[in-house]
Design an enzyme around this catalytic site. Sequence first.
Site, PDB file in Angstrom:
ATOM      1  N   TYR A 136      37.304 -21.862  19.720  1.00  0.00           N
ATOM      2  CA  TYR A 136      36.974 -23.261  20.013  1.00  0.00           C
ATOM      3  C   TYR A 136      35.470 -23.353  20.202  1.00  0.00           C
ATOM      4  O   TYR A 136      34.932 -22.867  21.195  1.00  0.00           O
ATOM      5  CB  TYR A 136      37.732 -23.704  21.262  1.00  0.00           C
ATOM      6  CG  TYR A 136      37.586 -25.152  21.652  1.00  0.00           C
ATOM      7  CD1 TYR A 136      36.995 -26.097  20.823  1.00  0.00           C
ATOM      8  CD2 TYR A 136      38.072 -25.590  22.888  1.00  0.00           C
ATOM      9  CE1 TYR A 136      36.889 -27.421  21.196  1.00  0.00           C
ATOM     10  CE2 TYR A 136      37.972 -26.910  23.276  1.00  0.00           C
ATOM     11  CZ  TYR A 136      37.383 -27.827  22.428  1.00  0.00           C
ATOM     12  OH  TYR A 136      37.276 -29.142  22.811  1.00  0.00           O
ATOM     13  N   LYS A 164      38.729 -24.275  16.068  1.00  0.00           N
ATOM     14  CA  LYS A 164      38.527 -25.701  16.299  1.00  0.00           C
ATOM     15  C   LYS A 164      37.019 -25.897  16.348  1.00  0.00           C
ATOM     16  O   LYS A 164      36.359 -25.498  17.303  1.00  0.00           O
ATOM     17  CB  LYS A 164      39.193 -26.148  17.601  1.00  0.00           C
ATOM     18  CG  LYS A 164      38.973 -27.630  17.913  1.00  0.00           C
ATOM     19  CD  LYS A 164      39.611 -28.022  19.244  1.00  0.00           C
ATOM     20  CE  LYS A 164      39.331 -29.483  19.559  1.00  0.00           C
ATOM     21  NZ  LYS A 164      39.908 -29.889  20.876  1.00  0.00           N
TER      22      LYS A 164
END
Length: 288
Positions: A136, A164
């Site tokens: 992330y 992400k």
Amino acid sequence: MYEGINLITAIITPFTVNDEIDYESLEKLIEHLLNHGSQGFVIAGTTGESPTLSFEEKVELTRFIAKQVGNRALLIANAGSNNTKESVEAAKALSKIEHINGILAVTPYYNKPSQAGMIAHFKAIADASEKPVMLYNIPGRTVVGLTVDSVIELAQHPNINAIKETTSTEFVEAEVEGATGFAVYTGEDAMTLSAYTVGGAGTISVASHLYGDEMSELFSAMNAGNWREAGRLQRYLTPRMNALFAYPSPTPVKTKLAEKGFVREAVRLPLIPLSDAEKLHLNELLEK
């Protein structure tokens, strides 16, 4: 694992009047989201107010969602923090839960580690997890961020299979080019079309709480090669997506979900509910 999974909702964590997790409201919200385009959920992420959830709450919340959803959607549990040891222990615990498909881990915030430090951090989590890890990268919140080269290096780890990515379409494109068999999701709703056109896997979304049908239509249009329709949908969605970040997230999306009767407006301190004036402004932004 991510094949055909375009729309993943970073699901909110609803709270009761006593500031406990509101599982009754959550159950109804999950079914609504599943019926309106969500193909997966990130559990206890930023939108789920992870900084104010205890470890015990995260485990309980993850178990609840996993039991309810089962195999009906992809489930990613958030184990990330700026403490590698704690993240490792969280990854161990959460990855053992039935129906959990993957583990999310964020770039370490506040500590401001080097690229080498972040690489070591993520590898330690991946080594400990029983399920594949999704990186992330969100430097807007964490101050530090992974470079494309670091992401490509981490993508070689056998237990790291996705990211992400919230920085830019250029980052998404470079990561798609440099990491074979690695799913690159945008974490910015407004980048849905642009990220997908350069090879992104889809979007990990906040807006899908409210605009799941429209986002599903957007992905359907792109998958069918109907780019004029995709462009129309993205133009419609972009100002509404941006409006949901006009105030500290997830306060705006919780406000609108409360108006629809799904949850209470409650957020945990240091976040606070929107004032009446802020609600009026939010509605004006959403109606443009």
